[in-house]
Design a protein around this motif. Structure first.
Motif, mmCIF file in Angstrom:
data_model
loop_
_atom_site.group_PDB
_atom_site.id
_atom_site.type_symbol
_atom_site.label_atom_id
_atom_site.label_comp_id
_atom_site.label_asym_id
_atom_site.label_seq_id
_atom_site.Cartn_x
_atom_site.Cartn_y
_atom_site.Cartn_z
ATOM 1 N N THR A 135 0.824 -1.208 0.000
ATOM 2 C CA THR A 135 0.000 0.000 0.000
ATOM 3 C C THR A 135 0.858 1.257 0.000
ATOM 4 O OG1 THR A 135 -1.756 -1.150 1.214
ATOM 5 C CG2 THR A 135 -1.801 1.255 1.250
ATOM 6 N N GLU A 137 3.903 1.542 -1.110
ATOM 7 C CA GLU A 137 4.559 1.661 -2.413
ATOM 8 C C GLU A 137 3.603 2.205 -3.460
ATOM 9 O OE1 GLU A 137 6.035 -2.223 -3.144
ATOM 10 O OE2 GLU A 137 7.726 -2.048 -1.749
ATOM 11 N N LEU A 138 2.344 1.760 -3.396
ATOM 12 C CA LEU A 138 1.348 2.259 -4.342
ATOM 13 C C LEU A 138 1.102 3.754 -4.127
ATOM 14 C CD1 LEU A 138 -1.260 -0.664 -4.372
ATOM 15 C CD2 LEU A 138 0.245 0.038 -6.239
ATOM 16 N N LYS A 139 1.029 4.165 -2.846
ATOM 17 C CA LYS A 139 0.844 5.581 -2.548
ATOM 18 C C LYS A 139 2.032 6.399 -3.047
ATOM 19 C CE LYS A 139 -2.152 5.154 1.528
ATOM 20 N NZ LYS A 139 -2.272 5.400 2.989
ATOM 21 N N GLU A 140 3.229 5.857 -2.830
ATOM 22 C CA GLU A 140 4.434 6.561 -3.277
ATOM 23 C C GLU A 140 4.463 6.664 -4.795
ATOM 24 O OE1 GLU A 140 9.310 6.096 -3.038
ATOM 25 O OE2 GLU A 140 8.026 4.811 -1.816
ATOM 26 N N ALA A 141 4.083 5.556 -5.463
ATOM 27 C CA ALA A 141 4.060 5.567 -6.925
ATOM 28 C C ALA A 141 3.031 6.561 -7.446
ATOM 29 C CB ALA A 141 3.752 4.166 -7.451
ATOM 30 N N SER A 142 1.876 6.621 -6.766
ATOM 31 C CA SER A 142 0.831 7.555 -7.174
ATOM 32 C C SER A 142 1.302 8.999 -7.000
ATOM 33 C CB SER A 142 -0.429 7.305 -6.346
ATOM 34 O OG SER A 142 -1.439 8.240 -6.666
ATOM 35 N N ALA A 143 1.966 9.264 -5.856
ATOM 36 C CA ALA A 143 2.475 10.618 -5.609
ATOM 37 C C ALA A 143 3.552 10.982 -6.630
ATOM 38 C CB ALA A 143 3.032 10.713 -4.192
ATOM 39 N N ARG A 144 4.414 10.001 -6.941
ATOM 40 C CA ARG A 144 5.469 10.249 -7.926
ATOM 41 C C ARG A 144 4.872 10.505 -9.311
ATOM 42 N NH1 ARG A 144 8.339 6.348 -6.577
ATOM 43 N NH2 ARG A 144 7.646 4.776 -8.055
ATOM 44 N N GLN A 145 3.826 9.739 -9.657
ATOM 45 C CA GLN A 145 3.169 9.924 -10.941
ATOM 46 C C GLN A 145 2.529 11.306 -11.030
ATOM 47 O OE1 GLN A 145 3.371 7.687 -13.386
ATOM 48 N NE2 GLN A 145 2.252 9.011 -14.789
ATOM 49 N N GLU A 146 1.922 11.729 -9.919
ATOM 50 C CA GLU A 146 1.312 13.056 -9.882
ATOM 51 C C GLU A 146 2.362 14.143 -10.041
ATOM 52 O OE1 GLU A 146 -1.523 15.744 -6.897
ATOM 53 O OE2 GLU A 146 -1.072 13.656 -6.436
#
Length: 342
Positions: A135, A137-146
């Motif tokens: 979870t 990692e997914l949040k971090e990936a989402s923040a990085r994508q944003e």
């Protein structure tokens, strides 16, 4: 419960071995606390997942103190809730007895005595470390994508503004065909610089590649253009600015200067962090071409170089119209390595 065990199979009810097997086989950490939240019992499966070798050293310890940060206050509140007859649940981080970081999903509920009041507390902790990491990692990936999306939008706006400026300046003349050709050439150079930056995910571009890409349309087999200097990683905006500046200088040299005849161009750059004149210097020197005289008005190329170099390098551009050939020097503060180069 006794009736259900009896119905499930002969010998299951009132069988201590069955209870021990359940407690040992369960992967959750099952604990019994007193009403003050002190450890009294831990299941065999719980000792295994908590990496406890000697429970005697932990018995009687305040269970909430095993939790750090907000988990400590959550554990204390859970004890109070269970003491009052309710069930509490929270998630938090706590190390095992051997110091291994773990993340737990915890439920604390009362164990009622014969008088109907809580006599002890039951705490069940489930190891959800892998789910928690996924979870996170997914949040971090989402923040990085944003963040990347925001950066991309910013770069697109900058590029469109640059293209708009080029278009406005290029299309001022009455010769539409020549303007179209010049505009296409400038966009091609901008595209080449973008390609170089894309190779490094827009973290930076080697100055040698930037210069070489901008000079590519103007270089011939005679090798009349020579360039060199220290390895420097340019950030995106300076890389685009320098690429267009070199293209404009090369275009003018091809039309009117050293490259229009048998002359040559020498390009050198330096990035001196010490010495008497610290700073970044980029010098374009023409020689062997037609006799040079200073123009009565600045052309688009000159204005572009001066404006972009000031904005994107924080520096200045100065052109000397020597009879033997133009010299253009770009001077700026020391160029620091691009963000990814370190």
């Amino acid at each position: 419960m006794k009736a259900e065990l009896t119905a499930a199979g002969e010998g299951l009810a009132d069988n201590d071995d069955v209870l021990r097997g359940i407690l040992a086989g369960c992967g959750d950490c099952i604990k019994i606390l007193d009403l003050d939240g002190r450890l009294q019992f831990m299941s065999e499966g719980g000792k295994r997942v908590m990496e406890v070798e000697d429970f005697g050293k932990l018995k009687g310890c305040p269970w909430p103190e095993f939790w750090a940060g907000s988990g400590n206050s959550d554990a204390k509140q859970a004890v109070e809730t269970a003491k009052a007859g309710g069930t509490a649940r929270f998630k938090g981080a706590a190390n095992t007895a051997k110091g291994t970081p773990r993340y737990w999903d915890v439920q604390v509920s009362p164990i009622f005595g014969t008088d109907g009041k809580p006599s002890h507390l039951l705490s069940i902790s489930r190891d959800v470390t892998e789910e928690w990491r996924t979870t996170a990692e997914l949040k971090e990936a989402s923040a990085r994508q944003e963040m990347l999306g925001g950066e991309l939008q910013h770069r697109i706006k900058n590029t469109l503004a640059m293209v708009g400026a080029i278009a406005n300046q290029t299309m001022r003349g009455s010769d539409v065909a020549a303007a179209r050709e010049a505009f296409a050439a400038r966009l091609m150079i901008l595209s080449k610089a973008h390609d170089i930056l894309t190779q490094t995910s827009w973290t930076g571009a080697p100055i040698g590649q930037v210069v070489s890409g901008a000079l590519a349309p103007h270089r011939t087999a005679e090798r009349r253009i020579h360039f060199g200097g220290p390895d420097i990683e340019l950030d995106a905006k300076p890389a685009l600015a320098l690429s267009l500046a070199v293209h404009e200088l090369a275009t003018n040299a091809t039309k009117y200067g050293a490259l229009s005849t048998s002359g040559k161009v020498d390009i050198v750059w330096s990035n001196d962090e010490g010495g008497s004149r610290p700073g970044f210097r980029f010098t374009w020197t023409e020689s062997g071409g037609p006799t040079v005289s200073e123009p009565t008005a600045k052309g688009f190329g000159t204005r572009l170089i001066e404006k972009m170099f000031a904005n994107d390098f924080g520096g200045e551009a100065a052109t000397s119209y020597r009879p033997e050939g133009i010299v253009c020097e770009l001077v700026a503060p020391v160029v620091r390595p691009a963000a990814s180069s370190g």
